[in-house]
Enzyme design. Structure first.
Site, PDB file in Angstrom:
ATOM      1  N   TYR A  98      98.847 102.441 179.907  1.00  0.00           N
ATOM      2  CA  TYR A  98      99.363 101.916 178.651  1.00  0.00           C
ATOM      3  C   TYR A  98      98.421 102.238 177.491  1.00  0.00           C
ATOM      4  CZ  TYR A  98     100.526  98.714 174.916  1.00  0.00           C
ATOM      5  OH  TYR A  98     100.833  98.195 173.692  1.00  0.00           O
ATOM      6  N   ASN A 101      92.992  96.145 169.341  1.00  0.00           N
ATOM      7  CA  ASN A 101      93.692  95.223 170.234  1.00  0.00           C
ATOM      8  C   ASN A 101      92.763  94.086 170.672  1.00  0.00           C
ATOM      9  OD1 ASN A 101      95.430  95.514 173.435  1.00  0.00           O
ATOM     10  ND2 ASN A 101      95.831  94.209 171.694  1.00  0.00           N
ATOM     11  N   ASN A 117      93.626  95.154 175.883  1.00  0.00           N
ATOM     12  CA  ASN A 117      94.547  95.501 176.960  1.00  0.00           C
ATOM     13  C   ASN A 117      94.868  97.000 176.877  1.00  0.00           C
ATOM     14  OD1 ASN A 117      96.633  94.958 179.051  1.00  0.00           O
ATOM     15  ND2 ASN A 117      98.016  95.556 177.415  1.00  0.00           N
ATOM     16  N   LYS A 177      85.949  57.731 136.987  1.00  0.00           N
ATOM     17  CA  LYS A 177      87.408  57.570 137.018  1.00  0.00           C
ATOM     18  C   LYS A 177      88.100  58.915 137.237  1.00  0.00           C
ATOM     19  CE  LYS A 177      89.446  54.372 134.641  1.00  0.00           C
ATOM     20  NZ  LYS A 177      90.152  53.665 135.745  1.00  0.00           N
ATOM     21  N   GLU A 218     107.845  91.954 166.776  1.00  0.00           N
ATOM     22  CA  GLU A 218     107.765  93.298 167.375  1.00  0.00           C
ATOM     23  C   GLU A 218     108.838  93.477 168.456  1.00  0.00           C
ATOM     24  OE1 GLU A 218     106.908  96.344 169.794  1.00  0.00           O
ATOM     25  OE2 GLU A 218     105.721  94.631 170.506  1.00  0.00           O
ATOM     26  N   ASN A 226     108.948  91.716 171.843  1.00  0.00           N
ATOM     27  CA  ASN A 226     107.883  91.901 172.838  1.00  0.00           C
ATOM     28  C   ASN A 226     106.814  90.826 172.634  1.00  0.00           C
ATOM     29  OD1 ASN A 226     106.242  93.287 174.839  1.00  0.00           O
ATOM     30  ND2 ASN A 226     104.980  93.950 173.115  1.00  0.00           N
TER      31      ASN A 226
END
Length: 720
Positions: free
Chosen positions: A112, A264, A388, A460, A488, A491
C-alpha cells in the site's frame, strides 16, 4: 510514553533492554501507564519547566516529552539558543526499513502506498513509486492560507515546529521506510529556525494530518508553492529555505513510501496538543496557588484544606490540591489575623465559607487528574509509530493497520478543554466574590482604592471582561469529537478531529490566561487594600482612643466623668466596622462609623440614670464635644496615614511579605511594575493586566509560582 519493540538495535543498549523487559512483563502497557502517574503533579510540572529550558533536545524515537516539544515550538520566546539532535544509533534501523522498501519494490511486492493508490482508491496499481509519492504531495497540497505569514488561515509557527519535531521522532524508530537524510534535513530546518507554512485547517487527523504535513514534504521536495518563514520573520521559498538551513544536495526526490512516511502521521495534532498541555499543567498549579491567595485576602477559614476531609474522598488530584493550598496557608499572616476576626461575634458570622473557596480542592482535583492523564496520553502518542503501512524488517513484511487514527489526541484535547473550562468557572466565581462588597468581608466594592468611590469604579470593567472570557471558555468546552463527518469516499468514515480539538483547546488556554492574569492583578489589588485597611484602621482606632480620653474622661470641674467607661466599647465599634464603609469620609454622619460611635454614647447615657440630670455628669452633654474633636482630627489623620503608605513609608508593613504566596505578588508589583489602581491615577486596569498576561505567555511567571511551593514536601500536613 509507549515503548515500541526495538527491532533493529537502533536504540542504545540500556534503553533497548528496558523496552524489551517492559514488552515481556507489561504486554498491555497498563503497568507503564500507571507508573507514569507516580509522584505528585507538582513534581511533574517542575520537571516540565526544567526540561523546557534545556537548550538541547536529543531524539531517540521513544523518549520525547511534552515539555521538549513545547520548548522547540516556542523557540522564538527563548533567550538562549536551542538545538535538536538525532541519535546516531537510530540510523541503522531507519536505513534498514528504507532498504526493505526498495528491495520489496524491486521484487515486485505489492504494498500500500508504494505500488498502490491511496485510501479509497488503493485498488489502483503502479510501478512508478517515485512519481506516485510526488503526486501524493501535490494532491494533498489542498490548503488555503489567505494573506500574510501569520494570517488567520496559517497554522501558528510554534505548532509547525512542534509537528516537525514529533514527526522526526516517529520516523526515527525505523518502521516507516524513509531515509535518515530526510530526517536530518528537517532537523536542520528546525535548528535554523526555518518554519514551513502550513494551512491551519484541512485535516481530520484520521489518516494522520495529511494536508498540513504535505506542506513540509512540499518544502523538502522543492514544490513551487512551498513557503517558509525565516529566523527574522521574512518569507522564504524552498530554495532560500534550503540555503539558509545549509541543507546540501538539493531537493529530495522521494523514493517509494517516503512521501507517505512524511504525511501519514498525527504529528500536527499531537504537536499542538503538547504545547497546550505544557501550558495547561502550569495553569492548573497556578490556580491552586491563586485559590489559596483568595482565601488569604478574603479572611477565609483554612480548615477547608484539612487532610482528613480529602483523605476520606480518596481522589489524588483533590488531595494534592488541598495539600498545596494548605501549605500556602500554613503560617500565613493573613490566616492568623483572620482567626482573630472570626473569634469576634462568631454567632453573627457564617460558619462556613462559600463553595468557591470551601470546595475548591474538590472542584480542582478532577480537573488536575484529567489534565495529567491527557498529558500522559499525548506523551505516548508523540512517541508512537503512527503511519501506515508499518515496515517490520524482522518479519520481512509490511503491516497494514490504522495507527494514523488520532483518537487519543481528539479525546484528550476534548477532556482537557472541559477541565480548563471548569477551572475558569471556579476562577470566575472567586473573582465575582472578590469584587462584591456583599461577599468579600470588608473589601470595597469593585476593589476601588481611591479617595472618592463616586469617581473610582476599579475592577468593574474587568469583571465584565471576566464574564465575557468565562462565557467563551464555557462555549469552547463543547466537544469536537462528536462532530465527525465521513471523509474521503467513506474510507475515512470515522476520524478523530484531533488537530481541530487541539486548536480549540489552544484557544481555551489563551482565554484562561486572560482570566488568570486579570484575577492575579485583582488579588494583588486586594492584598494592597488589606494593607491600606490595616494602616487606616490602626489610625482610626488610635485617634478614637485619644479623642475619647481627651473629651470623655474629665468633667467640667476636673472630676472623673462617667463617660470615660465608653472608650472600650467605642474601640470595639472600630474593630467591628469595615473600614471601607467610611474611609472616604470617616466623620460623615451618614456613614456607619459615626452613627455607631454615637449610639455607644447614647446607650451609656440612657443607662446613666439620674446622673444625666446633672450637667457635670451627663454623658449626653459629652457627645457634641467628642464628635467635634473627632471631626477636627480624624480626617487629617486618615489622610496622613494614606499619604505615608503611598510614599512607601507605612507604619505597618504589608503582611504579604511574610507569606508563602509573596513571590507572585513580588513579580506583579516589583518585577512587572504594576501598582495599586485608584481613580486618581491615569493607568487603567487593562494596562496592568496586559503586563501580567505577557509574563504568563512568555513563562516569566513560572519561577515565582514554583518559588511559592519550594518548601512543600509533597505531602499534606499531618492530622493532629
Amino acid at each position: 510514553m509507549a515503548p515500541s519493540i526495538a527491532q533493529n538495535g537502533h536504540v542504545n543498549g540500556e534503553v533497548e533492554e528496558v523496552l524489551w523487559k517492559k514488552s515481556i512483563h507489561d504486554p498491555l502497557n497498563w503497568e507503564m501507564a500507571v507508573d507514569s502517574l507516580r509522584g505528585s503533579h507538582l513534581d511533574e510540572v517542575k520537571k516540565m519547566v526544567d526540561e523546557f529550558r534545556k537548550p538541547i533536545v536529543k531524539l531517540w524515537g521513544e523518549t520525547l516529552t511534552v515539555a521538549q516539544v513545547a520548548s522547540i515550538a516556542n523557540a522564538d520566546n527563548k533567550t538562549s539558543g536551542f538545538k535538536v539532535e538525532l541519535s546516531e544509533s537510530a540510523r541503522a534501523g531507519v536505513k534498514a526499513s528504507s532498504d526493505w522498501v526498495m528491495d520489496s519494490m524491486s521484487k515486485g511486492t505489492d504494498s500500500y502506498g508504494v505500488t498502490t493508490g491511496f485510501c479509497a482508491t488503493s485498488h489502483r496499481r503502479t510501478k512508478n513509486g517515485g512519481a506516485l509519492q510526488k503526486e501524493l504531495i501535490k494532491f494533498l497540497n489542498a490548503g488555503v492560507f489567505g494573506n500574510g505569514t501569520e494570517s488567520t488561515h496559517t497554522l501558528p509557527h510554534s505548532a509547525t515546529r512542534a509537528a516537525m519535531l514529533v514527526r522526526i521522532n516517529t520516523l526515527l524508530q525505523g518502521y516507516s521506510g524513509i531515509r535518515f537524510e530526510i530526517l536530518e534535513a528537517i532537523t536542520k530546518l528546525i535548528n535554523s529556525n526555518i518554519t514551513p507554512c502550513l494551512p491551519l485547517r484541512g485535516t481530520v487527523t484520521a489518516s494522520g494530518d495529511l494536508v498540513p504535513l504535505s506542506y513540509i514534504a512540499g518544502l523538502l521536495t522543492g514544490r513551487p508553492n512551498s513557503k517558509a518563514v525565516g529566523p527574522s520573520g521574512s518569507k522564504l521559498d524552498a530554495d532560500e529555505a534550503f540555503r539558509v538551513a545549509a541543507v546540501s544536495g538539493g531537493f529530495f526526490e522521494l523514493q517509494p513510501k517516503e512521501g507517505l512516511a512524511l504525511v501519514n502521521g498525527t504529528a500536527v495534532g499531537s504537536g499542538m496538543a503538547s504545547i497546550v498541555l505544557y501550558d495547561s499543567n502550569i495553569l492548573a498549579v497556578m490556580f491552586e496557588v491563586l485559590s489559596a491567595i483568595f482565601a488569604e485576602v478574603m479572611n477565609g477559614k483554612p480548615e477547608f484544606t484539612d487532610y482528613l476531609t480529602h483523605k476520606l474522598k480518596h481522589h489524588p488530584g483533590q488531595i494534592e490540591a488541598a495539600a498545596i493550598m494548605e501549605h500556602i496557608l500554613d503560617g500565613s499572616s493573613y490566616v492568623k489575623a483572620a482567626q482573630k476576626l472570626h473569634e469576634m461575634d462568631p454567632l453573627q458570622k457564617p460558619k462556613q465559607d462559600r463553595y468557591a473557596l470551601r470546595t475548591s480542592p474538590q472542584w480542582l482535583g478532577p480537573q488536575i487528574e484529567v489534565i495529567r492523564a491527557a498529558t500522559k496520553m499525548i506523551e505516548r502518542e508523540i512517541n508512537s509509530v503512527n503511519d501506515n503501512p508499518l515496515i517490520d524488517v524482522s518479519r520481512n513484511k509490511a503491516i497494514h493497520g490504522g495507527n494514523f487514527q488520532g483518537t487519543p489526541i481528539g479525546v484528550s484535547m476534548d477532556n482537557t478543554r472541559l477541565a480548563l473550562a471548569s477551572i475558569g468557572k471556579l476562577m470566575f466565581a472567586q473573582f465575582s466574590e472578590l469584587v462584591n462588597d456583599y461577599y468579600n468581608n470588608g473589601l470595597p466594592s469593585n476593589l476601588t482604592a481611591g479617595r472618592n468611590p463616586s469617581l473610582d469604579y476599579g475592577f468593574k470593567g474587568a469583571e465584565i471582561a471576566m464574564a465575557s472570557y468565562c462565557s467563551e471558555l464555557q462555549f469552547l468546552a463543547n466537544p469536537v469529537t462528536n462532530h465527525v463527518q465521513s471523509a474521503e469516499q467513506h474510507n475515512q468514515d470515522v476520524n478523530s478531529l484531533g488537530l481541530i480539538s487541539a486548536r480549540k483547546t489552544a484557544e481555551a488556554v489563551d482565554i484562561l490566561k486572560l482570566m488568570s492574569s486579570t484575577y492575579l492583578v485583582a488579588l494583588c489589588q486586594a492584598i494592597d487594600l488589606r494593607h491600606l485597611e490595616e494602616n487606616l484602621k490602626s489610625v482610626v482606632k488610635n485617634t478614637v482612643s485619644q479623642v475619647a480620653k481627651r473629651t470623655l474622661t474629665i468633667g467640667a470641674i476636673g472630676e472623673l466623668h462617667p463617660a470615660r467607661f465608653c472608650e472600650k466599647e467605642l474601640l470595639r465599634v472600630v474593630d467591628r466596622e469595615y473600614l471601607f464603609t467610611y474611609a472616604d469620609d470617616p466623620c460623615s454622619s451618614t456613614y456607619p462609623l459615626m452613627q455607631k460611635l454615637r449610639q455607644v454614647l447614647v446607650d451609656h447615657a440612657m443607662k446613666n440614670g439620674e446622673s444625666e440630670k446633672n450637667i457635670n455628669s451627663s454623658i449626653f452633654q459629652k457627645i457634641g464635644a467628642f464628635e467635634d474633636e473627632l471631626n477636627a482630627v480624624l480626617p487629617k489623620e486618615v489622610e496622613s496615614a494614606r499619604a505615608l503608605l503611598e510614599s512607601g513609608n507605612p507604619s505597618i508593613p504589608n503582611r504579604i511579605t511574610e507569606c508563602r504566596s509573596y513571590p507572585l505578588y513580588r513579580l506583579v508589583r516589583q518585577e512587572l511594575g504594576t501598582e495599586l489602581l485608584t481613580g486618581e491615577k491615569v493607568r487603567s486596569p487593562g494596562e496592568e493586566i496586559e503586563k501580567v498576561f505577557t509574563a504568563m505567555c512568555n513563562g516569566q511567571i513560572n519561577d515565582p509560582l514554583l518559588e511559592c511551593l519550594k518548601s512543600w514536601n509533597g505531602a499534606p500536613l499531618p492530622i493532629c
